[in-house]
Design a protein around this motif. Structure first.
Motif, short mmCIF file in Angstrom:
data_model
loop_
_atom_site.label_atom_id
_atom_site.label_comp_id
_atom_site.label_asym_id
_atom_site.label_seq_id
_atom_site.Cartn_x
_atom_site.Cartn_y
_atom_site.Cartn_z
N GLU A 1 0.84 -1.21 0.00
CA GLU A 1 0.00 0.00 0.00
C GLU A 1 0.87 1.26 0.00
OE1 GLU A 1 -3.13 -1.07 -0.93
OE2 GLU A 1 -4.02 0.21 0.61
N SER B 1 -8.57 10.34 0.52
CA SER B 1 -9.62 9.35 0.77
C SER B 1 -10.65 9.90 1.74
CB SER B 1 -8.95 8.09 1.34
OG SER B 1 -9.92 7.20 1.81
N TYR B 2 -10.19 10.53 2.81
CA TYR B 2 -11.08 11.10 3.82
C TYR B 2 -11.97 12.17 3.20
CZ TYR B 2 -12.54 13.91 7.82
OH TYR B 2 -13.28 14.62 8.73
N ASN C 1 -14.65 10.76 0.93
CA ASN C 1 -15.78 10.24 1.71
C ASN C 1 -16.71 11.37 2.14
OD1 ASN C 1 -14.99 7.58 1.58
ND2 ASN C 1 -13.85 7.63 3.49
N SER D 1 -11.78 4.03 -0.07
CA SER D 1 -10.61 3.66 0.70
C SER D 1 -9.40 4.25 -0.01
CB SER D 1 -10.49 2.14 0.76
OG SER D 1 -10.20 1.66 -0.54
N SER E 1 -7.03 2.73 -1.22
CA SER E 1 -6.75 1.90 -2.39
C SER E 1 -7.59 2.33 -3.58
CB SER E 1 -7.03 0.43 -2.08
OG SER E 1 -6.33 0.04 -0.94
N SER E 2 -8.86 2.66 -3.34
CA SER E 2 -9.71 3.05 -4.47
C SER E 2 -9.30 4.42 -4.98
CB SER E 2 -11.18 3.02 -4.08
OG SER E 2 -11.44 3.98 -3.10
N TYR F 1 0.15 5.82 3.86
CA TYR F 1 -0.74 6.46 2.88
C TYR F 1 -0.40 7.91 2.57
CZ TYR F 1 -3.57 2.29 3.36
OH TYR F 1 -3.99 0.99 3.36
N GLY G 1 -4.21 9.32 2.15
CA GLY G 1 -5.14 9.16 3.27
C GLY G 1 -6.07 10.36 3.39
#
Lengths: 118, 189
Positions: free
Chosen positions: A60, B88-89, B92, B169, B171-172, B81, B85
């Motif tokens: 990751e 992603s947050y 969302n 996420s 990853s997406s 991340y 990260g």
């Protein structure tokens, strides 16, 4: 030269040892992935970063580094911070629109209840 | 600025070298903030940062340094991340807000239809949605300094629902395709 070298060792023109830290994440079929990361971070920094991470999180970490490196190559001034800025603007606009719509609902409901009362 | 008689910049102090008059780092890494260069050097490396700055016109270098510092800080805080990260947050948050907005717009439509069953309000809601999407794609916000008027596929994908409507996420986020990002006002202004 060993044809089974990972993309990192191919790029760095070195032998790919059995315990190469890059080989699980930089297959020879995708040379651009490592060259992009190397251009932005440098092989030494990436190696250090990976060594400091538990093995199960390294895949990751490589993917996120690759993403950020691609963003930086495409936008040398803002990189992925440009995306963050865009998302924050989008959030502000949507919040404003939501507040406006909720106010309209409140007004419509008040009108309706007044009309019913009369 | 570096040079004889003046204090070396934070970069040259850390790298333990003479701070030349034309030091590329000196305008952006003053000696009173050693942490700023230290973190950028830790993540990107001084030579990579120097190369990146050399490839940019002078008037864009300050913003580039600030974004590199931001990314470096994010990477140190979240070594797996980094900035992804945060992306992603925020994605969302956008998804949740868009769902709330859709519910609210449906509610107002229902209320309006109760009083005005002529369906005029339906078109207003549709146009509102289209305007919002168009605005995201072709933003002419005065605060954009370096907009090159390119469409931004992420904004388009999000507004047209092509991205995963479930919680994104990291990853997406990484799998999404990014082309021609729209350059926005920097976060720190």
């Amino acid at each position: 030269m060993n044809p089974k070298r990972c993309a990192a060792c191919k790029y760095l023109r070195r032998r790919c040892p059995k315990d190469c830290i890059f080989s699980p994440y930089f297959p020879p079929s995708d040379p651009d992935k490592f060259s992009c990361i190397h251009r932005i971070y440098g092989a030494g920094n990436v190696s250090k970063m990976l060594q400091q991470l538990p093995v199960q999180t390294r895949a990751e970490a490589v993917e996120s580094l690759s993403f950020e490196a691609r963003c930086r190559v495409q936008d040398p001034v803002y990189g992925c911070v440009g995306i963050i800025s865009l998302l924050q603007t989008q959030i502000q606009k949507t919040q404003t629109l939501l507040a406006k719509t909720q106010a309209e609902i409140a007004v419509a409901q008040t009108k309706h209840s007044q009309h019913t009362y009369l | 600025m570096g040079g004889p008689g003046s204090s070396p910049c934070a970069s040259c102090k850390l790298l333990r070298r003479r701070c030349a008059k034309e030091c590329i780092f000196a305008p952006y890494f003053p000696p009173d903030d050693p942490h700023k260069f230290a973190i950028v050097h830790k993540v990107f490396g001084a030579s990579n940062v120097s190369k990146m700055l050399q490839e940019l016109p002078v008037h864009q270098r300050a913003d580039a340094v600030n974004s590199l510092v931001f990314e470096a800080n994010a990477r140190v805080r979240d070594p797996v991340y980094g900035c992804v990260g945060a992306i992603s947050y925020l994605q969302n948050q956008v998804t949740q807000l868009q769902m709330q907005l859709a519910v609210a717009q449906t509610e107002i439509l229902c209320i309006q239809m109760q009083h005005e069953p002529t369906l005029q309000s339906h078109h207003e809601v549709f146009e509102l949605h289209q305007d919002d999407k168009a605005h995201l794609l072709h933003s002419n916000n005065n605060s954009i300094n370096n907009c090159n008027n390119n469409n931004y596929n992420l904004a388009y994908a999000m507004s047209s629902g092509q991205l995963n409507s479930n919680f994104a996420s990291p990853s997406s986020v990484i799998q999404m395709q990014m082309q021609d990002p729209l350059k926005q006002e920097s976060l720190w202004t």
